[in-house]
Design a protein around this motif. Sequence first.
Motif, mmCIF file in Angstrom:
data_model
loop_
_atom_site.group_PDB
_atom_site.id
_atom_site.type_symbol
_atom_site.label_atom_id
_atom_site.label_comp_id
_atom_site.label_asym_id
_atom_site.label_seq_id
_atom_site.Cartn_x
_atom_site.Cartn_y
_atom_site.Cartn_z
ATOM 1 N N ALA A 154 -9.982 6.142 3.546
ATOM 2 C CA ALA A 154 -9.645 6.424 2.147
ATOM 3 C C ALA A 154 -8.541 7.463 2.042
ATOM 4 O O ALA A 154 -7.625 7.332 1.221
ATOM 5 N N LEU A 157 -5.010 6.179 2.276
ATOM 6 C CA LEU A 157 -4.564 5.238 1.266
ATOM 7 C C LEU A 157 -3.965 5.980 0.083
ATOM 8 O O LEU A 157 -4.037 7.212 0.007
ATOM 9 N N ARG A 158 -3.385 5.222 -0.821
ATOM 10 C CA ARG A 158 -2.894 5.839 -2.051
ATOM 11 C C ARG A 158 -4.066 6.381 -2.846
ATOM 12 O O ARG A 158 -5.192 5.885 -2.747
ATOM 13 N N VAL A 160 -4.932 6.085 -5.874
ATOM 14 C CA VAL A 160 -5.598 5.132 -6.760
ATOM 15 C C VAL A 160 -6.455 4.131 -5.990
ATOM 16 O O VAL A 160 -7.250 3.412 -6.588
ATOM 17 N N GLU A 161 -6.309 4.073 -4.662
ATOM 18 C CA GLU A 161 -7.072 3.130 -3.860
ATOM 19 C C GLU A 161 -8.276 3.777 -3.180
ATOM 20 O O GLU A 161 -9.055 3.096 -2.514
ATOM 21 N N GLU A 162 -8.456 5.080 -3.353
ATOM 22 C CA GLU A 162 -9.512 5.792 -2.659
ATOM 23 C C GLU A 162 -10.920 5.588 -3.230
ATOM 24 O O GLU A 162 -11.892 5.562 -2.471
ATOM 25 N N GLY A 223 -10.753 7.676 -10.092
ATOM 26 C CA GLY A 223 -10.605 6.312 -10.575
ATOM 27 C C GLY A 223 -11.627 5.942 -11.622
ATOM 28 O O GLY A 223 -12.513 6.732 -11.966
ATOM 29 N N GLN A 227 -14.314 0.992 -10.460
ATOM 30 C CA GLN A 227 -13.789 1.016 -9.097
ATOM 31 C C GLN A 227 -14.804 1.561 -8.106
ATOM 32 O O GLN A 227 -14.807 1.179 -6.938
ATOM 33 N N SER A 228 -15.644 2.498 -8.565
ATOM 34 C CA SER A 228 -16.519 3.217 -7.641
ATOM 35 C C SER A 228 -17.976 2.788 -7.689
ATOM 36 O O SER A 228 -18.627 2.673 -6.641
ATOM 37 N N ARG A 304 0.264 9.145 -3.642
ATOM 38 C CA ARG A 304 -0.490 10.279 -3.114
ATOM 39 C C ARG A 304 0.055 11.574 -3.700
ATOM 40 O O ARG A 304 1.145 11.630 -4.229
#
Length: 306
Positions: A154, A157-158, A160-162, A223, A227-228, A304
């Motif tokens: 994670a 990654l960017r 927003v992708e975490e 996010g 997403q989570s 990031r």
Amino acid sequence: MSFMVYLYGLVGACFLGLGFVLQQEAAARAPLADILSFRLLLDLMKVPRWLCGIGFMVIGQILSALALAQGDVSRVEPLLATNLLFAMALARYISGQRLGRAGWAGVVLLSGGVAMFMVAGAPEGGDEEHISALRHWLVLGSVVAMALVLVVIARHLRLVEEPPLLAAAAGVLYGLQDALTREASSILNDSGITGLVTSWQPYVIVASAVVGLVLVQSAFETGQLRQSLPALTAAEPLAGIVCGIGFLGDTVQLTPLAITGQIIGLSAAVGGVFILGRHPAMPTGASGNSGRSGEEPALDDSGRRR
């Protein structure tokens, strides 16, 4: 397994789901600089809604512990996965969105999948004494390593992708926590409070709970809830079942028909989790933490922090 186990599990799932929604709404407005830091918890402690969400989660965890103390991990964990249904109920109230076909499909898949897994697998508690210490530590270490790998990936990654990976890591630790809670309850019954406080399980439970809390709040912060929460809800029961079979001695039916039913049931439940998590009724929170001014770190072209 007694009726009270099912009652504790479902009511506990209700409080967990409600608590997650309230926590995410508060965490979405926390400073991004606090991600994966214990400072995040200190900041959130000043937010009444987050404290209310934590209160609901604590009640849910207590009820879950009561269910785990009386039932098998492999049976209780799928019940706890229904927390997303209750999260959807609160989310629908907040957003005013109807469930619609997709929402009802998710409800049917999740609840039906849980029921199918329990009927097909007929999970039962086993005898922990035949589990070797090597197997115990290998399974425990593998679960912790999986959570660590998810966090490391994670962080590469960017931003927003975490959230999905951070939430999945938290779910893995929560699943481990559930299995160790069952183990700790057995120690309490056999050796009393003295045996419990002199064993290592309670301290690992506390550590996994705190680290898991930091991870899930960081996921909520960076996010949208959709997403989570699906990753968190799916990872916890899967990790708990692995631990239950791996070092608690739980058993499931292994006939071809039973295995097929278990795979279909778990797949349906996980699919329902993700359908519900991405439903329009699930609140998005303050996307990108736009509710704050002057405290967001700048992002580079890859998304990031600079």
